[in-house]
Design a protein around this motif. Structure first.
Motif, PDB file in Angstrom:
ATOM      1  N   SER A  62       0.830  -1.205   0.000  1.00 18.23           N
ATOM      2  CA  SER A  62       0.000   0.000   0.000  1.00 18.23           C
ATOM      3  C   SER A  62       0.866   1.258   0.000  1.00 18.23           C
ATOM      4  CB  SER A  62      -0.973  -0.002   1.179  1.00 18.23           C
ATOM      5  OG  SER A  62      -0.224  -0.030   2.362  1.00 18.23           O
ATOM      6  N   SER A  63       2.162   1.101   0.351  1.00 17.73           N
ATOM      7  CA  SER A  63       3.016   2.294   0.336  1.00 17.73           C
ATOM      8  C   SER A  63       3.226   2.794  -1.097  1.00 17.73           C
ATOM      9  CB  SER A  63       4.354   2.014   1.003  1.00 17.73           C
ATOM     10  OG  SER A  63       5.006   0.994   0.324  1.00 17.73           O
ATOM     11  N   LEU A  64       2.899   1.962  -2.086  1.00 17.64           N
ATOM     12  CA  LEU A  64       2.974   2.418  -3.476  1.00 17.64           C
ATOM     13  C   LEU A  64       1.996   3.562  -3.711  1.00 17.64           C
ATOM     14  CD1 LEU A  64       3.024  -0.611  -5.930  1.00 17.64           C
ATOM     15  CD2 LEU A  64       4.733   1.171  -5.635  1.00 17.64           C
ATOM     16  N   LYS A  65       0.801   3.400  -3.146  1.00 15.31           N
ATOM     17  CA  LYS A  65      -0.237   4.436  -3.318  1.00 15.31           C
ATOM     18  C   LYS A  65       0.092   5.678  -2.496  1.00 15.31           C
ATOM     19  CE  LYS A  65      -3.888   1.293  -2.901  1.00 15.31           C
ATOM     20  NZ  LYS A  65      -3.760   0.801  -1.665  1.00 15.31           N
ATOM     21  N   ASP A  66       0.647   5.429  -1.278  1.00 13.31           N
ATOM     22  CA  ASP A  66       0.888   6.565  -0.373  1.00 13.31           C
ATOM     23  C   ASP A  66       2.210   7.261  -0.665  1.00 13.31           C
ATOM     24  OD1 ASP A  66      -1.245   5.363   0.769  1.00 13.31           O
ATOM     25  OD2 ASP A  66      -0.105   4.397   2.380  1.00 13.31           O
ATOM     26  N   ARG A  67       2.854   6.876  -1.780  1.00 12.54           N
ATOM     27  CA  ARG A  67       4.209   7.365  -2.037  1.00 12.54           C
ATOM     28  C   ARG A  67       4.278   8.882  -2.129  1.00 12.54           C
ATOM     29  NH1 ARG A  67       8.038   5.320  -6.459  1.00 12.54           N
ATOM     30  NH2 ARG A  67       6.181   4.952  -7.669  1.00 12.54           N
ATOM     31  N   LYS A  68       5.280   9.454  -1.428  1.00  8.79           N
ATOM     32  CA  LYS A  68       5.475  10.899  -1.538  1.00  8.79           C
ATOM     33  C   LYS A  68       6.752  11.116  -2.334  1.00  8.79           C
ATOM     34  CE  LYS A  68       3.269  11.790   2.866  1.00  8.79           C
ATOM     35  NZ  LYS A  68       3.648  10.835   3.905  1.00  8.79           N
ATOM     36  N   ASP A  69       6.924  12.291  -2.897  1.00  7.87           N
ATOM     37  CA  ASP A  69       8.073  12.510  -3.773  1.00  7.87           C
ATOM     38  C   ASP A  69       9.220  13.255  -3.110  1.00  7.87           C
ATOM     39  OD1 ASP A  69       6.854  11.191  -5.839  1.00  7.87           O
ATOM     40  OD2 ASP A  69       5.727  12.982  -6.414  1.00  7.87           O
TER      41      ASP A  69
END
Ligand code: UTP
Length: 408
Positions: free
Chosen positions: A46-53
């Motif tokens: 799920s960290s794929l969706k929550d990824r920050k840049d």
């Protein structure tokens, strides 16, 4: 876990395809797969969706390093203090050897790589020789904890045994294994490595202390009186391990952690720089370093962010205990992931084809209250082997070993 429970867990994570080959498996393979599904944490996906840049960093300000001239002034005192702590059994060393070393391009553990020219000189051997220098000086063995992963544990243990630990006393060596994380395609579907096995990869070097604890190794170290752990990477063949001067400096400065740092050879060198973030020690990765930070000057007019970390830290266990339960950020890394294609054929990709998930030791630094950056002489202590040729390679490390009088 039975089939229905496994299906329910997978459905919750959108990964039902993991059971796609189930009917074709033997009873033993079915059990293996169900146990793996039970053990796998699919939440990392799920960290794929929550990824920050990387735009969520706090306020970055400089953190002064203890520089070579300052170290030289107090070297005798630091060294004496460090040697005393080593003799009292307060210092342990942790070799992070769970990585896959994909850039080096060998399927074997990185430590078994032979960098010799006229004779065999293995990476593990170089590290143990470096550690032996301190053992001889202190006249005391230093407990060595070696972190491996599911992918290289057997090969690492048997290699070191075959070579009699390159002269290190076996009773001072303890192995423990890190956790694995599932690897997935660009859409977040986990890959399968075998019809009964999910593609997994080591979950980064940031989980070393919690894995050490899970294996009971940290508790044993504390019982034995170890208070400081020098964590180091497998690939720097010149590094000083349990360096008495560094140990003494960290003790004297009463910091939660010490970090060996090198002066960057160019403002854009690909190395994480040590700094403060919102007033706490931190590391900014080279790809997060803005032009503004790259060109910033400190009060003496010198570059403000000019010291890079080399993955050689001295942690105080008492402070690690305080942060053991904390979650470190998950980094999503693009990698080449071997897998089964839709027809069940094995594929070994030439180019990155998906993501793996890693926690990093450098994120632990920000969790701690104080850090001593400790400068080292680059040409004497920094010869990392990441690639076969070019920068940070077998070639560059061989050259640096030669300059330091190490026969290969
Ligand atoms: P690297 O970042 O160089 O990763 O590891 P790597 O997996 O060895 O190599 P590449 O990127 O695939 O080429 C730095 C140190 O952290 C350890 C490595 O063994 C090395 O000592 N490490 C890395 C682990 O122990 N576990 C991991 O999951 C990743």
């Amino acid at each position: 876990m039975n089939y229905e429970q496994a299906l329910e867990k997978l459905a919750g994570a959108g990964q039902e395809h993991v059971l796609g080959y189930y009917d074709t498996l033997t009873t033993e393979q079915k059990e293996t797969l169900l146990a793996e599904i039970e053990a796998t944490d699919f939440k990392v996906l799920s960290s794929l969706k929550d990824r920050k840049d990387g735009d969520d960093r706090g306020v970055i300000t400089p953190l002064a390093a203890m520089q070579l001239s300052q170290i030289r002034e107090k070297e005798k005192e630091f060294r004496a203090k460090g040697l005393e702590a080593i003799r009292q059994g307060k210092v342990g060393a942790v070799l992070l050897a769970g990585g896959m070393g994909t850039r080096l391009g060998s399927d074997a553990p990185k430590g078994v790589y032979n960098i010799g020219i006229t004779k065999d000189v293995y990476i593990f051997q170089r590290l143990i020789e470096n550690l032996m220098d301190v053992v001889e000086e202190a006249e005391a063995f230093i407990p060595l904890y070696v972190m491996t992963s599911d992918k290289n544990h057997e090969a690492t243990v048997s290699f070191l045994k075959e070579h009699d630990f390159f002269g290190y006393r076996e009773e001072f060596v303890t192995f423990f294994m890190q956790e694995m994380a599932p690897a997935c395609d660009y859409e977040g579907r986990v890959y399968m490595e075998e019809p009964w096995k999910i593609s997994t990869s080591p979950n980064g070097n940031g989980g070393w202390y919690s894995s050490m604890f899970k294996w009971g190794v940290a508790q044993k170290a504390m019982e034995d009186g170890v208070e400081l752990l020098n964590v180091f990477a497998v690939d720097n063949v010149l590094q000083r391990i349990a360096d008495p001067c560094f140990v003494g400096a960290v003790i004297e400065n009463n910091c939660a952690v010490g970090a060996k740092v090198v002066r960057k050879c160019a403002p854009d060198e690909k190395i994480g720089v040590i700094c403060l973030e919102d007033g706490r020690p931190s590391i900014v990765e080279y790809y997060e370093l803005t032009d503004e930070l790259m060109n910033a000057k400190d009060e003496n007019g010198d570059p403000a962010y000019s010291f890079g970390v080399i993955l050689n830290y001295l942690f105080r266990i008492a402070d690690l205990e305080k942060i053991r339960e904390r979650n470190l950020p998950l980094h999503v890394v693009e990698k080449k992931i071997p897998h089964l294609d839709k027809d069940g054929r094995k594929v070994k990709p030439e180019e990155p084809n998906g993501y793996k998930f890693e926690q990093l030791v450098l994120d632990m630094i920000h969790e701690l209250d104080s850090c001593l950056p400790f400068e080292i002489e680059r040409n004497k202590e920094f010869a990392p082997i990441k690639n076969k040729t070019g920068i940070d390679s077998v070639e560059s490390a061989r050259r640096l070993c030669g300059e330091n009088g190490i026969a290969l």
